[in-house]
Structures are given as C-alpha cells and as structure tokens.
Enzyme design. Structure first.
Site, PDB file in Angstrom:
ATOM      1  N   HIS A 130       0.831  -1.199   0.000  1.00 33.04           N
ATOM      2  CA  HIS A 130       0.000   0.000   0.000  1.00 33.04           C
ATOM      3  C   HIS A 130       0.870   1.256   0.000  1.00 33.04           C
ATOM      4  O   HIS A 130       0.438   2.313   0.453  1.00 33.04           O
ATOM      5  CB  HIS A 130      -0.937  -0.015   1.214  1.00 33.04           C
ATOM      6  CG  HIS A 130      -2.317   0.470   0.917  1.00 33.04           C
ATOM      7  ND1 HIS A 130      -2.926   1.475   1.626  1.00 33.04           N
ATOM      8  CD2 HIS A 130      -3.208   0.115  -0.041  1.00 33.04           C
ATOM      9  CE1 HIS A 130      -4.130   1.699   1.145  1.00 33.04           C
ATOM     10  NE2 HIS A 130      -4.326   0.880   0.132  1.00 33.04           N
ATOM     11  N   ARG A 159     -12.899   8.503  -9.127  1.00 34.70           N
ATOM     12  CA  ARG A 159     -12.757   8.170  -7.707  1.00 34.70           C
ATOM     13  C   ARG A 159     -11.850   9.230  -7.090  1.00 34.70           C
ATOM     14  O   ARG A 159     -10.673   9.317  -7.406  1.00 34.70           O
ATOM     15  CB  ARG A 159     -12.165   6.772  -7.536  1.00 34.70           C
ATOM     16  CG  ARG A 159     -11.994   6.338  -6.076  1.00 34.70           C
ATOM     17  CD  ARG A 159     -11.769   4.828  -5.990  1.00 34.70           C
ATOM     18  NE  ARG A 159     -12.941   4.127  -6.499  1.00 34.70           N
ATOM     19  CZ  ARG A 159     -12.910   2.933  -7.101  1.00 34.70           C
ATOM     20  NH1 ARG A 159     -11.756   2.327  -7.284  1.00 34.70           N
ATOM     21  NH2 ARG A 159     -14.019   2.376  -7.530  1.00 34.70           N
ATOM     22  N   ASP A 161      -9.429  11.353  -4.941  1.00 31.00           N
ATOM     23  CA  ASP A 161      -8.296  11.125  -4.049  1.00 31.00           C
ATOM     24  C   ASP A 161      -7.631  12.470  -3.778  1.00 31.00           C
ATOM     25  O   ASP A 161      -8.202  13.527  -4.089  1.00 31.00           O
ATOM     26  CB  ASP A 161      -7.312  10.125  -4.675  1.00 31.00           C
ATOM     27  CG  ASP A 161      -6.663   9.226  -3.631  1.00 31.00           C
ATOM     28  OD1 ASP A 161      -5.874   9.755  -2.819  1.00 31.00           O
ATOM     29  OD2 ASP A 161      -6.943   8.016  -3.616  1.00 31.00           O
ATOM     30  N   TYR A 315     -19.174  -0.130   7.421  1.00 32.89           N
ATOM     31  CA  TYR A 315     -18.515   1.142   7.738  1.00 32.89           C
ATOM     32  C   TYR A 315     -19.543   2.184   8.198  1.00 32.89           C
ATOM     33  O   TYR A 315     -19.285   2.954   9.129  1.00 32.89           O
ATOM     34  CB  TYR A 315     -17.762   1.669   6.514  1.00 32.89           C
ATOM     35  CG  TYR A 315     -16.649   0.781   6.046  1.00 32.89           C
ATOM     36  CD1 TYR A 315     -15.690   0.297   6.935  1.00 32.89           C
ATOM     37  CD2 TYR A 315     -16.526   0.414   4.707  1.00 32.89           C
ATOM     38  CE1 TYR A 315     -14.662  -0.523   6.504  1.00 32.89           C
ATOM     39  CE2 TYR A 315     -15.499  -0.401   4.267  1.00 32.89           C
ATOM     40  CZ  TYR A 315     -14.570  -0.869   5.170  1.00 32.89           C
ATOM     41  OH  TYR A 315     -13.552  -1.680   4.745  1.00 32.89           O
ATOM     42  N   HIS A 348     -12.063   8.248  -2.174  1.00 34.12           N
ATOM     43  CA  HIS A 348     -10.896   7.474  -1.751  1.00 34.12           C
ATOM     44  C   HIS A 348      -9.852   8.342  -1.048  1.00 34.12           C
ATOM     45  O   HIS A 348      -8.698   7.944  -0.895  1.00 34.12           O
ATOM     46  CB  HIS A 348     -10.268   6.788  -2.974  1.00 34.12           C
ATOM     47  CG  HIS A 348      -9.356   5.654  -2.655  1.00 34.12           C
ATOM     48  ND1 HIS A 348      -7.986   5.724  -2.859  1.00 34.12           N
ATOM     49  CD2 HIS A 348      -9.605   4.413  -2.159  1.00 34.12           C
ATOM     50  CE1 HIS A 348      -7.434   4.580  -2.500  1.00 34.12           C
ATOM     51  NE2 HIS A 348      -8.381   3.760  -2.077  1.00 34.12           N
ATOM     52  N   GLU A 376       2.548   0.467   4.430  1.00 35.55           N
ATOM     53  CA  GLU A 376       2.026   1.810   4.215  1.00 35.55           C
ATOM     54  C   GLU A 376       3.149   2.844   4.246  1.00 35.55           C
ATOM     55  O   GLU A 376       4.249   2.577   4.745  1.00 35.55           O
ATOM     56  CB  GLU A 376       1.017   2.171   5.326  1.00 35.55           C
ATOM     57  CG  GLU A 376      -0.115   1.187   5.526  1.00 35.55           C
ATOM     58  CD  GLU A 376      -1.278   1.434   4.578  1.00 35.55           C
ATOM     59  OE1 GLU A 376      -1.183   2.344   3.728  1.00 35.55           O
ATOM     60  OE2 GLU A 376      -2.284   0.707   4.692  1.00 35.55           O
TER      61      GLU A 376
END
Length: 442
Positions: A130, A159, A161, A315, A348, A376
C-alpha cells in the site's frame, strides 16, 4: 517520549512552499503523470497497488514504453502488489489478472520496462503493498490513487483522491532509494516475464522479506524543526511502526482543530482513544467520510450481490455508533461529521490536518488493517511558520464541496433499512462472533 518531542525528532527534508503543488482532481493528476513520464530524463519509479488492464492503464504503460524507446538509458521501475496483479477483479470470477497483460505487452513492445510484484504477506488477506508516491527525475507525485479508468477519470466516472506534486531532489532520492532497497531478487519477482513463480514456492522468502520491511526506513536528509517548512517521509508495516506512532502523536498534540479524511470508517482503538482525548481537551474534530454509495465496494440494488457489498454498510454502522456515543459533541458543533457524495462517483481520499501546522498525506485508511497488516507510507508536511496555509485550505474546501455536515446520527439511517442480503450477512457475522476479527482485516 512525549508527542511533541517525538514529532520534532522525525527526520525531515527542508522545503519551500512553492515546491509543493496540489492538483485539483483526477484528470489533472492523469495529465501530470503522463506529461512527466514523457519528459523524464533519468529515472521513473511508479509505485501503485495496481496498474490495471484497461484504457487508462494502457495509456500509462504505453507512455512508459514510449519513454524507454526514446531514451534507452532511462531507468524505469514499476512496483505493484504481487497478489493484486495475479488475480482478477473481486466478484468477476476467475481471471488471469494483470500479470498476463504485463507479459503480453513486454513481448509486443520488445523493450525492458521491469514490473515487480511485492508480496507483503504470504496471503493477500493479511497484507498488501500500500505504498504511495511515484518518482520521476527529481519530482514526487504523491496520491492514494491506483492506475485505472476510474482513478484517472478516463471516462465519465471518477474516484476522488488527493494529489500532490513535490519538486525536491532529496525527497525523490529518499523515496526512490527505499523502493530499490525494498526489491529482492527472489521475494519480489518480475511480473512482466513469463512464468512467474507460484506464491507457495516463495513463502519462506516472503516471511524474510516482511521481517526486513519492519527494519526499513527512509534515508532522509534531516532538517531541524521550527526552521521553516519540511516534509517527513514515513514508513509503516506492523504494529508500533513510525507511521502509526506519528498519527497518534499528531492527534495528541492538537490544540485547536483536527480534520480526518477516510473512505472506510473503522478506526483502530489507538486512533479512537486519541480522538476522544482531543474532544475532552476541547479540540474541534471534523471527519470527512464517504457515503456508502460512494464506497468502491458498493453494489447498487438489483445488481448481483457478493459478500464485499456488505462492507459499505458495515462502515456506515461504525460511523453511526461513533456519532451516537458522541452526540453531545456533535450537537454542540465541536464534532463535525461530513458525508461526501457526488452521485455516480466514489471517494478514496485519506489524511489528516492538525491545527494550522501539520498536514499528513497517506494512503493509510487509518483502520486496523492499515495499522497492522499492509505496507504503508506517508508524507508529513510540517509548517511551523504557516507558510503553506492557502493551498492547504483550498484543498480542504474542495474536499468539503460534496460533503455536507450531518446534524445527528439519525441522518445515517438505521440497520433495518439495509438490503436483505446485507442484513443476513451482518447478522451471521455477529452471531458467529467473527465481526471483531473481520474488522481487523478490513
């Protein structure tokens, strides 16, 4: 070490405000990425969860091959998640995955554009690559977006970001250097070459790779805090890593305001605890969260249902419970919850803004999976003299554009309104006592 001392001790790279550009949307990012690839002179390092076989992915791969053909000495490296490249889309049945496309394109082009697969764990469920941030010469393009039609707004849908461009040789060297140290001759195989090894044959090497990942750090050029703007590259894999500790330290030092942006509301206990302590100190907390219909796992009524389609409702249930428990703060305005929804599009964006000093760019979803399983990273912008407020506030204003604030948890609906297949699946999880375990890997 107290949070202030911890943050000051992080190794950062000095920046001027004009070294950072915030791109407004996915199309601007796509155009910037393709233009930078075309103009590259020395190196291109593309890092993404996946490079998808679709029109936008083809445009990126074509641009890389054109750049290599024009300048054969150009050093190009593409890094994607091993598992994601070797399977099809969720819910689409058995597919050969993007790796077969990479191999076909290499054979067609006859040029060497290496594409490496990184397996962070022995199974995709327990961790993926990621990392974010691509490096082109001395420029870093940092975003949580992967490379496909919707992330790059190739057709009608996008999407959302966050998209930042850093012009910094030191940052580019630090991030490119980490990618090179990440790659391993056995554990991170080439996906563009024929017959990549089976995952089972790599298991021992993958375990050794993950142990090595825990020791990896960015080799940044240190700058002293309080001496102007700096950017701090952060790496995180496994519990107690530097990125996780930085997230908690940022929440702990907040005095006026915290803004948190995430598409998947499932905070780890450490983050939830810091949020509650910040509210107790009188800090204003703002959450920007995607509507369930803006979640990339959302399945519209009438479409074939799969288990992943329950995730947006899970969620939403988390967010509703969070809002109800803090209804006093929500009613007073100290806690503000914004629900992003631009119909037909998905959300996102991730990150944090603390007071008027710190801005954290990250692909981390600030959830248990991001804190414990995935590999990450993040870039912390430390602006002690408030030199970068205008671009910072402009980005926040854009994120709030389709994100009205709710007045109470009741505006999020009730579980009884979930579609029948969703209610059935979530009820099974609760009765089987698997729900806490499931939340740890989402």
């Amino acid at each position: 070490m107290n949070p202030e001392t911890f943050l000051d001790a992080l190794s950062g790279i000095a920046l001027t405000p004009d070294a950072i550009q915030v791109l407004p949307d996915a199309r601007a990012y796509r155009d910037c990425l393709l233009a930078r690839i075309a103009a590259a002179e020395r190196r291109i390092v593309i890092v993404a969860l996946y490079l998808q076989q679709d029109e936008a992915g083809q445009a990126v791969l074509d641009a890389l091959y054109r750049a290599k053909a024009a300048r054969p000495a150009l050093d190009i490296t593409v890094v994607v998640d091993w598992f994601r490249a070797r399977r099809g889309l969720l819910g689409a049945g058995r597919q050969p995955g993007n790796a077969a496309w990479y191999q076909a394109q290499r054979q067609l082009q006859g040029l060497d554009v290496p594409i490496y697969g990184v397996p962070v764990q022995t199974r995709e469920l327990f961790g993926v690559l990621h990392l974010k941030g691509s490096i082109i010469d001395d420029c870093v393009l940092y975003t949580g977006a992967s490379l496909n039609n919707v992330y790059l707004h190739h057709f009608d849908r996008y999407r959302l970001d966050r998209y930042h461009v850093f012009q910094s040789p030191a940052l580019a060297d630090a991030m490119a250097g980490l990618v090179q140290r990440l790659l391993h001759p056995v554990a991170t195989p080439r996906l563009d070459l024929p017959e990549p090894p089976a995952t089972g044959s790599l298991r021992s090497d993958i375990r050794r790779l993950r142990a090595r990942l825990r020791r990896l750090v960015y080799e940044a050029v240190p700058s002293r805090p309080g001496q102007g703007m700096r950017v701090v590259p952060l790496l995180g894999v496994g519990r107690g890593n530097t990125l996780n500790r930085t997230v908690c330290a940022l929440l702990a030092v907040a005095q006026q305001r915290i803004v948190i942006c995430t598409p998947y509301f499932n905070p780890p206990r450490a983050v939830m605890r810091e949020i509650d302590q910040a509210l107790a100190r009188g800090v204003e907390v703002e959450l920007i969260v995607g509507d369930r219909t803006a979640n990339d796992f959302y399945i519209a009524p009438g479409e074939p249902f799969s288990a992943s389609g329950a995730l947006p409702y899970l969620y939403e249930d988390n967010l509703r419970a969070f809002a109800r428990r803090r209804h006093v703060c929500l009613a007073s305005g100290q806690l503000q919850i914004r629900i992003w929804n631009d119909p037909g599009h998905t959300f996102h964006a991730k990150g944090m803004w603390v007071d008027q000093r710190y801005s954290l760019l990250t692909g981390n979803n600030l959830n248990p999976r991001g804190f414990n399983l995935d590999l990450e990273n993040g870039l912390l912008i430390d602006d002690p003299q408030q030199q970068w407020l205008a671009p910072r506030e402009a980005e926040l204003a854009a994120l709030r554009r389709f994100a009205p604030a709710i007045g109470s948890a009741d505006e999020l609906g009730v579980k009884a309104d979930h579609p029948k297949p969703v209610r059935k699946l979530l009820r099974r999880l609760r009765y089987s006592r698997l729900e806490p375990l499931i939340k740890r890997v989402l």
